[in-house]
Motif scaffolding. Structure first.
Motif, short mmCIF file in Angstrom:
data_model
loop_
_atom_site.label_atom_id
_atom_site.label_comp_id
_atom_site.label_asym_id
_atom_site.label_seq_id
_atom_site.Cartn_x
_atom_site.Cartn_y
_atom_site.Cartn_z
N VAL A 1 47.56 77.81 53.91
CA VAL A 1 47.81 78.76 55.00
C VAL A 1 47.99 77.97 56.29
CG1 VAL A 1 46.95 80.80 56.21
CG2 VAL A 1 46.32 80.40 53.81
N GLY B 1 51.62 76.25 58.63
CA GLY B 1 52.72 75.30 58.47
C GLY B 1 52.82 74.27 59.58
N GLY C 1 48.98 71.57 57.38
CA GLY C 1 49.45 72.22 56.16
C GLY C 1 50.64 71.51 55.55
N ILE D 1 52.23 79.08 53.29
CA ILE D 1 52.68 80.26 54.06
C ILE D 1 52.43 80.01 55.55
CG2 ILE D 1 52.48 81.96 52.22
CD1 ILE D 1 49.78 82.84 53.48
N GLU D 2 53.38 80.46 56.35
CA GLU D 2 53.32 80.31 57.80
C GLU D 2 53.61 81.66 58.43
OE1 GLU D 2 52.61 78.16 60.37
OE2 GLU D 2 53.28 79.88 61.55
N HIS E 1 53.16 76.02 66.89
CA HIS E 1 51.93 76.00 67.71
C HIS E 1 51.53 74.56 68.04
CE1 HIS E 1 51.59 80.27 68.11
NE2 HIS E 1 51.96 80.38 66.84
N SER E 2 50.30 74.16 67.80
CA SER E 2 49.83 72.86 68.30
C SER E 2 50.77 71.71 67.92
CB SER E 2 48.43 72.57 67.75
OG SER E 2 47.57 73.60 68.12
N HIS F 1 55.24 84.77 56.76
CA HIS F 1 54.22 85.20 55.79
C HIS F 1 52.85 84.99 56.44
CE1 HIS F 1 57.30 85.41 52.74
NE2 HIS F 1 56.43 85.58 51.76
N LEU G 1 48.96 85.56 56.43
CA LEU G 1 47.89 86.01 55.54
C LEU G 1 47.16 87.16 56.23
CD1 LEU G 1 45.46 84.07 53.34
CD2 LEU G 1 44.52 85.68 55.00
N ALA H 1 45.00 76.62 59.25
CA ALA H 1 45.56 77.54 60.23
C ALA H 1 45.22 77.17 61.66
CB ALA H 1 45.09 78.96 59.93
N GLY H 2 44.81 75.92 61.91
CA GLY H 2 44.60 75.43 63.27
C GLY H 2 43.63 76.32 64.04
N ARG I 1 45.36 72.88 76.46
CA ARG I 1 45.71 71.63 77.16
C ARG I 1 47.15 71.72 77.64
NH1 ARG I 1 43.43 65.80 76.13
NH2 ARG I 1 41.80 66.86 77.32
N VAL J 1 50.70 70.07 79.53
CA VAL J 1 51.54 68.88 79.79
C VAL J 1 52.67 69.31 80.72
CG1 VAL J 1 52.96 67.04 78.81
CG2 VAL J 1 51.03 67.94 77.49
N ARG K 1 44.05 72.63 71.31
CA ARG K 1 43.36 71.61 70.53
C ARG K 1 42.09 72.29 70.03
NH1 ARG K 1 41.49 68.59 74.22
NH2 ARG K 1 41.50 66.46 73.44
N GLY L 1 41.39 68.94 66.47
CA GLY L 1 41.25 68.64 67.90
C GLY L 1 42.50 68.00 68.47
C1 FAD Z 1 48.93 69.16 74.72
C2 FAD Z 1 48.49 68.55 73.42
C3 FAD Z 1 48.64 67.19 73.22
C4 FAD Z 1 48.28 66.63 71.99
N1 FAD Z 1 48.55 65.31 71.80
C5 FAD Z 1 48.29 64.75 70.58
C6 FAD Z 1 48.64 63.40 70.33
O1 FAD Z 1 49.20 62.72 71.20
N2 FAD Z 1 48.35 62.87 69.09
C7 FAD Z 1 47.73 63.63 68.11
O2 FAD Z 1 47.47 63.12 67.03
N3 FAD Z 1 47.41 64.94 68.34
C8 FAD Z 1 47.68 65.50 69.54
N4 FAD Z 1 47.37 66.81 69.77
C9 FAD Z 1 46.64 67.56 68.72
C10 FAD Z 1 47.58 68.01 67.62
O3 FAD Z 1 48.71 68.66 68.18
C11 FAD Z 1 46.81 68.97 66.69
O4 FAD Z 1 45.60 68.37 66.26
C12 FAD Z 1 47.63 69.31 65.44
O5 FAD Z 1 48.92 69.71 65.80
C13 FAD Z 1 46.94 70.42 64.66
O6 FAD Z 1 47.79 70.76 63.58
P1 FAD Z 1 47.49 72.03 62.70
O7 FAD Z 1 48.50 72.04 61.63
O8 FAD Z 1 46.04 72.05 62.35
O9 FAD Z 1 47.68 73.29 63.71
P2 FAD Z 1 49.05 74.11 64.12
O10 FAD Z 1 50.18 73.19 64.38
O11 FAD Z 1 48.65 75.03 65.23
O12 FAD Z 1 49.35 74.91 62.81
C14 FAD Z 1 48.58 76.01 62.37
C15 FAD Z 1 49.55 77.06 61.85
O13 FAD Z 1 48.85 78.09 61.17
C16 FAD Z 1 49.60 79.27 61.34
N5 FAD Z 1 48.76 80.43 61.04
C17 FAD Z 1 47.71 80.90 61.75
N6 FAD Z 1 47.20 82.01 61.17
C18 FAD Z 1 47.96 82.24 60.07
C19 FAD Z 1 47.91 83.24 59.06
N7 FAD Z 1 47.01 84.23 59.06
N8 FAD Z 1 48.84 83.18 58.06
C20 FAD Z 1 49.76 82.18 58.02
N9 FAD Z 1 49.83 81.22 58.96
C21 FAD Z 1 48.93 81.24 59.97
C22 FAD Z 1 50.02 79.20 62.81
O14 FAD Z 1 51.13 80.06 63.06
C23 FAD Z 1 50.34 77.73 62.96
O15 FAD Z 1 51.72 77.45 62.80
C24 FAD Z 1 47.71 67.43 70.97
C25 FAD Z 1 47.55 68.80 71.18
C26 FAD Z 1 47.94 69.37 72.38
C27 FAD Z 1 47.80 70.85 72.57
#
Ligand code: FAD
Length: 365
Positions: A9, A11, A15, A31-32, A40-41, A164, A166, A194-195, A217, A219, A300, A326
């Motif tokens: 869950v 993308g 994931g 699923i995303e 997102h992040s 999709h 969840l 799901a971040g 955060r 930028v 984050r 984070g």
């Molecule tokens: C300004 C900023 C600067 C950063 N700089 C760095 C850096 O230089 N280097 C580094 O390593 N990291 C950095 N980070 C951190 C990094 O971006 C995150 O740690 C990372 O992107 C997290 O990835 P993720 O897949 O967990 O989350 P996300 O990319 O947020 O993905 C989670 C996904 O889950 C989906 N989702 C949520 N709920 C559901 C549901 N019910 N069903 C289906 N899908 C769902 C969301 O739509 C989302 O697309 C930074 C973050 C920020 C905000």
């Protein structure tokens, strides 16, 4: 109804990189909720790999273990994923130390006095008496990395389903019956990647929260009057009040290192944080700010102790946590995804993850 062994869950990079690891080993569906993965992040990061982050934690080890994968353009892409830039950690008081890393020996770190600092980056204001230079830091080609993960997962048979979301999941026999906005899915295991929404997804599956806090955060991309900006390294101060790095020929990305707790959301920048970013930048350098070209914010997401969590829930063994990345989720993804895949498949962590144990990241430990 679609049937899958492992339902991931989310993308984002968590994931997507895990899907690339698991596809081919098991039937994988990702699923995303959004119409596009990475909105997102993952699509909003500063795109940087820095060894000195996370001093003394297993997350530092994940970063160091991820470097060889990035260097090899994992997962099997042909676009170089890292571009060396280096970081200057500015010092304005005698004896300021870069936490405990100067003597760690895990990566190079050189002290620059003011003359050496001016030679490396002319235009800094007078308060900086020197800097620690961390040459190994690099830009990450995040979009290419993320796209390569999704492509590798697809190539090995994974289904990637956008739009999709969840909605709920209930236990059915040994597995799950999952209701999504795009149709129902039967899954053996659910992986929560799901971040910021990690706890929300758990609740929808009837699993207790882990205690995640998303922090906004900001930028800001500034056009500045300074000639070519491509040689500007990552520059940060030891009070952790800003960082900036060159972006293209005439611009810099500036971050005020804000971390405002918010609910999971489509984060947007606040004017005050933009103003603080510009103010801190102008107080650090002599280069005139000509225009705000772009600004954005992302989330984050941290656990209470700021540690990442990869592992099966102790009370719900069909539910795997992959959360709490984070500010390091991109730079740790190659090793974190390998670790998660090995735990899901019940395999030993192996030499590529030397120095780590499953307990380092155990959920709800
Ligand atoms: C300004 C900023 C600067 C950063 N700089 C760095 C850096 O230089 N280097 C580094 O390593 N990291 C950095 N980070 C951190 C990094 O971006 C995150 O740690 C990372 O992107 C997290 O990835 P993720 O897949 O967990 O989350 P996300 O990319 O947020 O993905 C989670 C996904 O889950 C989906 N989702 C949520 N709920 C559901 C549901 N019910 N069903 C289906 N899908 C769902 C969301 O739509 C989302 O697309 C930074 C973050 C920020 C905000």
């Amino acid at each position: 109804m679609a049937i899958t062994d492992i339902l991931i869950v989310g993308g984002g990079i968590a994931g997507a990189s895990l899907a690339a690891r698991l596809a081919g080993e098991r039937k994988v569906t990702l699923i995303e909720a959004e119409d596009l993965c990475g909105r997102h992040s993952t699509g909003r990061s500063a795109a940087f790999w820095q060894a000195s982050l996370g001093a003394g934690t297993p997350e530092r080890t994940l970063s160091l273990l991820s470097k060889p994968f990035f260097d090899a353009n994992w997962p099997w892409g042909d676009v170089p994923l890292l571009r060396r830039r280096g970081t200057l950690h500015l010092i304005h008081e005698e004896g300021q130390r870069l936490r405990d890393i100067e003597s760690s020996g895990e990566f190079a770190l050189d002290y620059l006095d003011r003359a050496a600092l001016d030679a490396k980056l002319p235009g800094l204001r007078d308060q900086w008496i020197g800097a620690w230079w961390e040459p190994s830091c690099a830009d990450i080609e995040v979009a290419a990395f993320h796209a390569a993960c999704l492509a590798a997962a697809r190539r090995k048979g994974a289904a990637i389903r956008t739009d999709h979301q969840l909605r709920t999941a209930t236990r059915q026999g040994d597995g799950w019956r999952v209701e999504t906005s795009g149709g129902d899915i039967e899954a053996g295991i659910i992986v929560d990647a799901a971040g910021a929404w990690g706890d929300e997804v758990a609740a929808r599956c009837g699993v207790g929260a882990i205690g995640l806090t998303p922090k906004r955060r900001t930028v800001v991309q500034l056009r500045i009057g300074r000639g070519d900006c491509r040689d500007i390294p990552m520059v940060t101060d030891l009070h952790e009040s800003f960082y900036f790095k060159g972006e293209g020929e005439r611009s810099v990305w500036v971050c005020p290192l804000d971390e405002t707790p918010v609910e999971p959301c489509d984060a947007a920048p606040e004017e005050l944080d933009v103003a603080i970013a510009i103010d801190r930048f102008e107080k650090a350098v002599r280069w005139p700010v000509e225009a705000v070209e772009r600004k954005w914010a992302g989330l984050r997401t941290f656990t209470a102790d700021k540690r990442m969590r990869f592992g099966f829930d102790p009370d719900e063994p069909g539910f795997f946590w992959c959360v709490g990345q984070g500010g390091m989720g991109i730079q740790t993804a190659p090793a974190a995804s390998l670790l998660s895949a090995r735990l899901i498949l019940g395999q030993p962590l192996g030499d590529e993850l030397a120095g780590l144990s499953a307990n380092d990241f155990a959920p709800k430990a």
